[in-house]
Design a protein around this motif. Structure first.
Motif, mmCIF file in Angstrom:
data_model
loop_
_atom_site.group_PDB
_atom_site.id
_atom_site.type_symbol
_atom_site.label_atom_id
_atom_site.label_comp_id
_atom_site.label_asym_id
_atom_site.label_seq_id
_atom_site.Cartn_x
_atom_site.Cartn_y
_atom_site.Cartn_z
ATOM 1 N N ASP A 172 -73.780 -43.461 4.865
ATOM 2 C CA ASP A 172 -73.598 -44.583 5.789
ATOM 3 C C ASP A 172 -72.787 -44.175 7.013
ATOM 4 O O ASP A 172 -73.125 -44.538 8.145
ATOM 5 N N VAL A 173 -71.735 -43.398 6.814
ATOM 6 C CA VAL A 173 -70.882 -42.972 7.926
ATOM 7 C C VAL A 173 -71.634 -42.005 8.845
ATOM 8 O O VAL A 173 -71.685 -42.207 10.057
ATOM 9 N N ARG A 186 -74.871 -40.444 13.597
ATOM 10 C CA ARG A 186 -75.973 -39.593 14.057
ATOM 11 C C ARG A 186 -77.082 -40.412 14.709
ATOM 12 O O ARG A 186 -77.617 -40.030 15.745
ATOM 13 N N SER A 187 -77.421 -41.538 14.119
ATOM 14 C CA SER A 187 -78.539 -42.337 14.623
ATOM 15 C C SER A 187 -78.173 -43.219 15.808
ATOM 16 O O SER A 187 -78.977 -43.400 16.720
ATOM 17 N N CYS A 188 -76.978 -43.781 15.767
ATOM 18 C CA CYS A 188 -76.597 -44.785 16.772
ATOM 19 C C CYS A 188 -75.461 -44.348 17.683
ATOM 20 O O CYS A 188 -75.136 -45.054 18.629
ATOM 21 N N GLY A 189 -74.815 -43.224 17.355
ATOM 22 C CA GLY A 189 -73.668 -42.790 18.135
ATOM 23 C C GLY A 189 -72.459 -43.683 17.934
ATOM 24 O O GLY A 189 -71.547 -43.709 18.759
ATOM 25 N N VAL A 190 -72.447 -44.416 16.825
ATOM 26 C CA VAL A 190 -71.375 -45.358 16.540
ATOM 27 C C VAL A 190 -70.518 -44.800 15.409
ATOM 28 O O VAL A 190 -71.037 -44.373 14.380
ATOM 29 N N THR A 191 -69.222 -44.805 15.633
ATOM 30 C CA THR A 191 -68.292 -44.406 14.591
ATOM 31 C C THR A 191 -67.943 -45.650 13.784
ATOM 32 O O THR A 191 -67.408 -46.617 14.328
ATOM 33 N N ALA A 192 -68.287 -45.626 12.508
ATOM 34 C CA ALA A 192 -68.055 -46.786 11.643
ATOM 35 C C ALA A 192 -66.562 -47.071 11.525
ATOM 36 O O ALA A 192 -65.747 -46.139 11.509
ATOM 37 N N PRO A 193 -66.202 -48.354 11.430
ATOM 38 C CA PRO A 193 -64.797 -48.684 11.196
ATOM 39 C C PRO A 193 -64.324 -48.021 9.901
ATOM 40 O O PRO A 193 -65.059 -47.965 8.926
ATOM 41 N N ASN A 194 -63.136 -47.501 9.932
ATOM 42 C CA ASN A 194 -62.524 -46.838 8.785
ATOM 43 C C ASN A 194 -63.362 -45.673 8.263
ATOM 44 O O ASN A 194 -63.356 -45.375 7.076
ATOM 45 N N ASP A 239 -70.344 -28.585 -6.781
ATOM 46 C CA ASP A 239 -70.439 -27.423 -5.890
ATOM 47 C C ASP A 239 -71.804 -26.753 -5.975
ATOM 48 O O ASP A 239 -72.320 -26.257 -4.976
ATOM 49 N N ALA A 240 -72.409 -26.729 -7.163
ATOM 50 C CA ALA A 240 -73.722 -26.107 -7.323
ATOM 51 C C ALA A 240 -74.831 -26.998 -6.763
ATOM 52 O O ALA A 240 -75.770 -26.505 -6.135
ATOM 53 N N ARG A 241 -74.711 -28.298 -6.977
ATOM 54 C CA ARG A 241 -75.747 -29.232 -6.516
ATOM 55 C C ARG A 241 -75.642 -29.510 -5.023
ATOM 56 O O ARG A 241 -76.651 -29.792 -4.368
ATOM 57 N N LEU A 242 -74.424 -29.454 -4.493
ATOM 58 C CA LEU A 242 -74.185 -29.765 -3.081
ATOM 59 C C LEU A 242 -73.270 -28.707 -2.471
ATOM 60 O O LEU A 242 -72.138 -28.998 -2.089
ATOM 61 N N PRO A 243 -73.770 -27.469 -2.361
ATOM 62 C CA PRO A 243 -72.897 -26.405 -1.850
ATOM 63 C C PRO A 243 -72.384 -26.710 -0.445
ATOM 64 O O PRO A 243 -73.128 -27.215 0.398
ATOM 65 N N HIS A 244 -71.126 -26.442 -0.238
ATOM 66 C CA HIS A 244 -70.454 -26.578 1.061
ATOM 67 C C HIS A 244 -70.230 -28.025 1.507
ATOM 68 O O HIS A 244 -69.697 -28.245 2.591
ATOM 69 N N LEU A 245 -70.647 -29.012 0.716
ATOM 70 C CA LEU A 245 -70.495 -30.401 1.168
ATOM 71 C C LEU A 245 -69.034 -30.788 1.320
ATOM 72 O O LEU A 245 -68.638 -31.317 2.360
ATOM 73 N N ILE A 246 -68.219 -30.544 0.305
ATOM 74 C CA ILE A 246 -66.817 -30.962 0.372
ATOM 75 C C ILE A 246 -66.079 -30.253 1.501
ATOM 76 O O ILE A 246 -65.380 -30.917 2.279
ATOM 77 N N PRO A 247 -66.236 -28.935 1.697
ATOM 78 C CA PRO A 247 -65.579 -28.313 2.859
ATOM 79 C C PRO A 247 -66.065 -28.882 4.194
ATOM 80 O O PRO A 247 -65.273 -29.048 5.129
ATOM 81 N N ARG A 248 -67.343 -29.208 4.272
ATOM 82 C CA ARG A 248 -67.866 -29.812 5.522
ATOM 83 C C ARG A 248 -67.252 -31.185 5.757
ATOM 84 O O ARG A 248 -66.918 -31.533 6.902
ATOM 85 N N GLU A 258 -67.930 -32.294 15.898
ATOM 86 C CA GLU A 258 -68.663 -31.446 14.957
ATOM 87 C C GLU A 258 -70.086 -31.961 14.722
ATOM 88 O O GLU A 258 -70.485 -32.235 13.594
ATOM 89 N N PRO A 259 -70.914 -32.069 15.789
ATOM 90 C CA PRO A 259 -72.255 -32.641 15.601
ATOM 91 C C PRO A 259 -73.147 -31.822 14.667
ATOM 92 O O PRO A 259 -73.959 -32.392 13.936
ATOM 93 N N GLN A 260 -72.993 -30.504 14.650
ATOM 94 C CA GLN A 260 -73.813 -29.688 13.748
ATOM 95 C C GLN A 260 -73.417 -29.927 12.299
ATOM 96 O O GLN A 260 -74.268 -29.921 11.411
ATOM 97 N N VAL A 261 -72.140 -30.139 12.062
ATOM 98 C CA VAL A 261 -71.668 -30.423 10.705
ATOM 99 C C VAL A 261 -72.152 -31.809 10.279
ATOM 100 O O VAL A 261 -72.588 -31.996 9.137
ATOM 101 N N VAL A 262 -72.113 -32.773 11.181
ATOM 102 C CA VAL A 262 -72.623 -34.113 10.887
ATOM 103 C C VAL A 262 -74.091 -34.011 10.470
ATOM 104 O O VAL A 262 -74.511 -34.602 9.463
ATOM 105 N N ASN A 263 -74.888 -33.256 11.229
ATOM 106 C CA ASN A 263 -76.305 -33.106 10.900
ATOM 107 C C ASN A 263 -76.509 -32.431 9.547
ATOM 108 O O ASN A 263 -77.354 -32.849 8.758
#
Length: 112
Positions: free
Chosen positions: A16-17, A22-30, A52-61, A73-78
């Motif tokens: 959702d965040v 990414r779609s609307c350029g809107v930063t969600a409240p909180n 970590d195995a199912r979603l590698p690098h997600l938590i560091p991103r 960090e638009p590339q990280v958002v994508n």
């Protein structure tokens, strides 16, 4: 998978965040609190959930987004948005029908 429900909840919040941004350029409240809560929830899942195995690098991103913001960090958002979308697409939640299911009735016995 055994931990799909526990994994799906924080992933929906992350989606959702990042998709709103990414779609609307809107930063969600909180947004910061939402992502921080999602990271904490993912960190609390047992090793058997294989986050970590199912979603590698997600938590560091996610931590990178928390530290630097969505705008810087638009590339990280994508990357996060694509990874989370794929994970949610593969996740089966008991009682919730999927588009490919023949029966679109909600199973109230397993959904409650």
């Amino acid at each position: 998978m055994q931990y799909d429900v526990e994994l799906a909840d924080p992933l929906v919040d992350v989606r959702d965040v990042v998709e709103t941004f990414r779609s609307c350029g809107v930063t969600a409240p909180n947004w910061h609190g939402t992502l921080a809560d999602a990271v904490a929830a993912l960190d609390r899942l047992p090793q058997a959930a294989q986050v970590d195995a199912r979603l590698p690098h997600l938590i560091p991103r996610l931590r990178l987004l928390l530290a630097h913001g969505l705008e810087s960090e638009p590339q990280v958002v994508n990357a996060v948005a694509d990874q989370v979308a794929g994970a949610l697409e593969r996740t089966r939640i008991p009682g919730i029908p999927r588009p490919e299911d023949d029966d679109w009735g909600f199973d109230e016995a397993t959904a409650s």
